[in-house]
Design a protein around this motif. Structure first.
Motif, PDB file in Angstrom:
ATOM      1  N   ALA A   1      30.516 -51.389  51.015  1.00 48.39           N
ATOM      2  CA  ALA A   1      29.842 -52.265  50.719  1.00 48.39           C
ATOM      3  C   ALA A   1      28.476 -52.653  51.390  1.00 48.39           C
ATOM      4  O   ALA A   1      27.446 -53.320  50.946  1.00 48.39           O
ATOM      5  CB  ALA A   1      30.680 -53.648  50.746  1.00 48.39           C
ATOM      6  N   GLN A   2      28.456 -51.902  52.713  1.00 53.37           N
ATOM      7  CA  GLN A   2      27.283 -52.283  53.453  1.00 53.37           C
ATOM      8  C   GLN A   2      26.046 -51.442  52.952  1.00 53.37           C
ATOM      9  O   GLN A   2      24.878 -51.824  53.616  1.00 53.37           O
ATOM     10  CB  GLN A   2      27.333 -51.680  55.077  1.00 53.37           C
ATOM     11  CG  GLN A   2      28.435 -52.665  55.696  1.00 53.37           C
ATOM     12  CD  GLN A   2      28.860 -51.889  57.006  1.00 53.37           C
ATOM     13  OE1 GLN A   2      28.565 -50.903  57.417  1.00 53.37           O
ATOM     14  NE2 GLN A   2      29.151 -52.919  57.998  1.00 53.37           N
ATOM     15  N   LEU A   3      26.073 -50.621  52.233  1.00 51.41           N
ATOM     16  CA  LEU A   3      24.888 -49.987  51.434  1.00 51.41           C
ATOM     17  C   LEU A   3      24.367 -51.180  50.406  1.00 51.41           C
ATOM     18  O   LEU A   3      22.922 -51.028  50.266  1.00 51.41           O
ATOM     19  CB  LEU A   3      25.565 -49.110  50.501  1.00 51.41           C
ATOM     20  CG  LEU A   3      25.663 -47.784  51.017  1.00 51.41           C
ATOM     21  CD1 LEU A   3      26.403 -46.655  49.856  1.00 51.41           C
ATOM     22  CD2 LEU A   3      24.468 -46.807  51.390  1.00 51.41           C
ATOM     23  N   PHE A   4      24.978 -52.264  50.130  1.00 56.20           N
ATOM     24  CA  PHE A   4      24.231 -53.160  49.261  1.00 56.20           C
ATOM     25  C   PHE A   4      24.167 -54.558  49.962  1.00 56.20           C
ATOM     26  O   PHE A   4      23.156 -55.158  49.422  1.00 56.20           O
ATOM     27  CB  PHE A   4      25.009 -53.357  47.864  1.00 56.20           C
ATOM     28  CG  PHE A   4      25.459 -52.150  47.296  1.00 56.20           C
ATOM     29  CD1 PHE A   4      24.666 -51.653  46.453  1.00 56.20           C
ATOM     30  CD2 PHE A   4      26.725 -51.585  47.486  1.00 56.20           C
ATOM     31  CE1 PHE A   4      24.880 -50.489  45.580  1.00 56.20           C
ATOM     32  CE2 PHE A   4      27.140 -50.336  46.822  1.00 56.20           C
ATOM     33  CZ  PHE A   4      26.253 -49.778  45.851  1.00 56.20           C
ATOM     34  N   THR A   5      24.545 -54.929  51.051  1.00 57.81           N
ATOM     35  CA  THR A   5      24.473 -55.900  51.778  1.00 57.81           C
ATOM     36  C   THR A   5      23.955 -56.007  53.339  1.00 57.81           C
ATOM     37  O   THR A   5      23.573 -56.999  53.689  1.00 57.81           O
ATOM     38  CB  THR A   5      26.038 -56.499  52.053  1.00 57.81           C
ATOM     39  OG1 THR A   5      26.610 -55.669  52.883  1.00 57.81           O
ATOM     40  CG2 THR A   5      26.746 -56.520  50.766  1.00 57.81           C
TER      41      THR A   5
ATOM     42  N   LEU B   1      20.185 -50.857  52.230  1.00 60.57           N
ATOM     43  CA  LEU B   1      19.469 -50.659  51.097  1.00 60.57           C
ATOM     44  C   LEU B   1      18.123 -49.696  51.231  1.00 60.57           C
ATOM     45  O   LEU B   1      17.914 -48.901  50.309  1.00 60.57           O
ATOM     46  CB  LEU B   1      18.686 -51.994  50.933  1.00 60.57           C
ATOM     47  CG  LEU B   1      19.619 -53.032  50.657  1.00 60.57           C
ATOM     48  CD1 LEU B   1      18.820 -54.649  50.670  1.00 60.57           C
ATOM     49  CD2 LEU B   1      19.971 -52.814  48.867  1.00 60.57           C
TER      50      LEU B   1
ATOM     51  N   LEU C   1      19.812 -46.471  50.084  1.00 60.15           N
ATOM     52  CA  LEU C   1      19.775 -46.300  48.800  1.00 60.15           C
ATOM     53  C   LEU C   1      18.583 -45.878  48.231  1.00 60.15           C
ATOM     54  O   LEU C   1      18.424 -45.131  47.272  1.00 60.15           O
ATOM     55  CB  LEU C   1      20.313 -47.872  48.153  1.00 60.15           C
ATOM     56  CG  LEU C   1      21.838 -48.019  48.374  1.00 60.15           C
ATOM     57  CD1 LEU C   1      22.079 -49.290  47.597  1.00 60.15           C
ATOM     58  CD2 LEU C   1      22.553 -47.012  47.568  1.00 60.15           C
TER      59      LEU C   1
END
Length: 709
Positions: free
Chosen positions: A285-289, A294, A297
């Motif tokens: 989830a840390q990829l998006f939060t 980010l 990504l």
């Protein structure tokens, strides 16, 4: 006259005007602009330059906040361009046909020009690294850059790990700038390629990856990522410039060779990037939060775009590069690819300034701070089989060694050639043993128990090399690799031959070098502070294990090696060297057992193993392992050596029989000796004839002589 210092005399292809130097300049400007824009956006988004300044706390100022990522990006681009120019000159451009077979192989005129151009790129690399050193100290100390110059900067560069790593990079880049002005041969330029790659690694060992929990994954992953990107970006920039200025003469060859190299680099970027990201992110989830996730990504998206463009290059532009339309398409796609690569490298520079997500696992224990993982449970057969360590360096090494060997065997069998099954089994058994001691629970417990570390050391240096040597990988490579298509050029097979016949190979495989390196290096390692220093750092631990493996391989190559080498020793001398080495190794184990003080307490004294014996008792057990474990490889090597000796005698006997059937005697050596004596007798008679003619006639014949009638 081109920027590389070599006049371009190749005519343009027929059918129109091909893109040239102006296109190369346009691509370069677009790449710099794209990288700068990406860097600014990433720094602002990640918060690296918009952090709130707390009153009363030291602040390095906006010059450092912007200057550090800019200098880092400039350093990365210059280092990649340096490596790319050298790779183009040494491995991608064909060498000219040799005038004779003696002496070093000189580079061609264009390749030599690219080596000279690499010296200027290396000079820019050194300057950018020096600026990074100043800005880094300014950022750490909270002082403006102008206030850290002088003794403070010197002290930082020679006493702090981050400063030392940048100093090593500056020295490597400066050495490259000097040596690239004097290199003339392909071999010397190949050494410069190795130096350029090595110069990129030190800062990786002291960055974010060094503080990550999974040291084995983070450090090796980032190092692989950086090197693969440098080869990919720098190589593409160099090949694109060469394709725009060199016409259709050597551009197709360089583009085709780089296409294969880029595929390996793409895989390296992917593996290294995934490993580095996994070691810094604690949940998906840390990829998006998080800002860090980010940015990762965005890099993944750019990586996918580069993969698509590279696929089009490989399928559409490389086969048509000799055509004017094909060169234009190649220039356009290469320009897009270089701009996207510059943007990706800018994101990498921004990531180095963006704080990764914090670990919510609480305050690490002293053992976790040193080891990078929690203290393992009591050692047992189950934990040895289940507590695997994700050491990316050795995992990739084993996978590449196994894959290339199997590919070589498959190639031989497809063309109808055989390969002994025993050699294949020996090689795979050696890789399996490496996996067991470097990636399983043995590797985990070797970090906390000296006795387990000694098991790992003995198996790596005395058992795995024996199996790998008996696998004969050099012989397989020489048989499986195809010769270069052009006369005098160097492909992988020719480079391997050049290395085997090089002065370096002759020195390291000499018994007077390989044997002392194998026998006495453990004394230097374990009975000096070097052991504690290497155990305290993951890169030092990797270096130590690689040394064990290589020193054992070189030694057993001279003793029981099947592969061709610079020299062949008599079997009796091999047996003597084997017995000598085993005796000294046994004494090494006894010496450890006799120690009154534990070894490397600077490392083992940092944590406590609650379920184990004292450090002294564990090291006594480790000495017993070193004393006893040498009997197994000694027996294996002795059996292999006796079998080789018997095989040599059998082949010699067959040669004698063939010689006997052709009319000679049963002993070819005796025939040669008899022929030598007959030649001496013939020469003596020839010299004696004139001497007899000059002698005066005797006054009377001797009593036992008769006068002819």
């Amino acid at each position: 006259m081109s920027s590389s210092g070599v006049r371009d005399t190749t005519p343009a292809p027929p059918g129109g005007t091909a893109p040239g130097a102006d296109t190369a300049v346009t691509i370069g400007v677009a790449a710099i602009a794209g990288g700068a824009i990406s860097l600014i956006i990433a720094l602002v988004t990640g918060g690296a330059v918009t952090a709130e300044v707390i009153p009363g706390l030291p602040d390095s100022g906006p010059l450092t906040r912007w200057g550090l990522p800019v200098s880092t990006m400039a350093r990365d681009l210059a280092s990649a361009l340096t490596l790319g120019l050298l790779v183009l000159a040494v491995f991608l451009l064909p060498l000219p046909a040799p005038e004779d077979k003696s002496g070093a192989r000189p580079l061609g005129a264009q390749a030599l020009g690219y080596v000279r151009a690499a010296s200027w790129a290396a000079l820019c690399w050194a300057a950018a690294a020096a600026a990074t050193l100043v800005f880094q100290l300014s950022d750490i100390s909270g002082l403006p850059p102008q206030e850290v110059m002088g003794n403070q900067l010197t002290s930082y560069a020679v006493s702090v790990s981050q400063g030392i790593s940048l100093l090593l990079m500056i020295l490597a880049a400066t050495a490259l700038a000097l040596f690239c002005r004097t290199a003339e041969s392909a071999s010397s330029a190949a050494v410069l390629v190795v130096l350029a790659a090595a110069g990129m690694v030190p800062p990786v060992l002291t960055g974010h990856s060094a503080s990550a929990g999974a040291h084995e994954l983070a450090v090796a992953g980032l190092a692989l990522h950086v090197l693969a990107i440098a080869v990919w970006v720098g190589g593409l920039a160099a090949v694109t410039f060469h394709g725009l200025r060199a016409g259709a003469q050597d551009a197709p060859v360089a583009a085709e060779r780089f296409s294969r190299m880029a595929l390996w680099a793409y895989a390296g970027v992917a593996v290294g990037g995934v490993a580095s990201a996994v070691s810094r992110l604690y949940e998906p989830a840390q990829l998006f939060t998080t800002s860090y996730g980010l940015l990762i990504l965005v890099k993944i998206a750019l990586f996918a775009v580069l993969g698509a463009v590279g696929y089009v290059h490989r399928r559409a532009t490389v086969p048509r590069i000799t055509e004017t339309a094909g060169r234009r398409l190649f220039a356009r796609l290469a320009g897009v690819e270089i701009v996207v690569m510059a943007a990706a490298m800018a994101l990498g520079a921004a990531l180095s300034r963006t704080p990764p997500p914090p670990d919510d696992g609480g305050v690490p224990t002293p053992a976790e701070s040193v080891l990078g993982f929690p203290m393992p449970p009591p050692i047992s057969a189950q934990t040895l089989l289940t507590l695997w360590r994700p050491d990316l360096f050795f995992a990739v090494l084993v996978a590449v060694m196994g894959g290339l060997y199997i590919a070589g065997v498959v190639r031989l069998r497809r063309r109808g050639d055989s390969w002994p099954a025993g050699r294949l089994v020996a090689w795979l058994a050696g890789l399996l043993l490496m996996t067991a001691v470097l990636l399983s629970g043995v590797a985990t417990y070797s970090m906390v128990l000296f006795s387990t570390h000694m098991v790992q050391h003995m198996l790596l240096s005395m058992m795995a090399p024996v199996l790998l040597v008996l696998g004969a990988p050099v012989t397989l490579a020489l048989r499986a690799l195809r010769p270069a298509r052009r006369r005098g050029d160097r492909g992988p097979r020719e480079w391997l031959n050049a290395f085997l016949n090089s002065r370096f190979s002759k020195v390291v495989t000499h018994p007077g070098v390989a044997t002392p390196l194998f026998v006495f290096s453990p004394y230097v390692l374990y009975f000096t502070p070097l052991f504690g220093m290497l155990m305290s750092d993951h890169s030092g631990h990797v270096f130590m294990n690689v040394h064990f493996l290589l020193s054992g391989y070189l030694y057993y190559w001279t003793i029981v090696g099947v592969d061709p080498g610079p020299r062949r020793l008599h079997h009796l001398l091999r047996i003597l060297l084997l017995l000598l080495a085993m005796g000294v190794h046994a004494f090494f184990g006894i010496t450890i057992m006799m120690q009154t003080e534990p070894l490397a307490m600077s490392y083992y004294g940092q944590f406590d193993v609650p379920w184990a014996d004292s450090v002294g008792e564990d090291q006594y057990a480790g000495g017993g392992v070193a004393w006893a474990i040498g009997e197994i490889p000694t027996l294996l090597v002795m059996l292999a050596l006796l079998r080789q000796w018997a095989g040599d005698e059998e082949r010699r006997e067959r040669r004698r029989e063939r010689h006997s059937r052709r009319g000679g005697s049963d002993d070819a050596d005796m025939d040669a000796y008899n022929a030598y004596l007959q030649e001496l007798d013939r020469r003596a008679r020839a010299q004696e004839g004139p001497a007899r003619a000059e002698r005066p006639a005797p006054e009377a014949p001797a009593a036992d002589q008769e006068t002819p009638s």
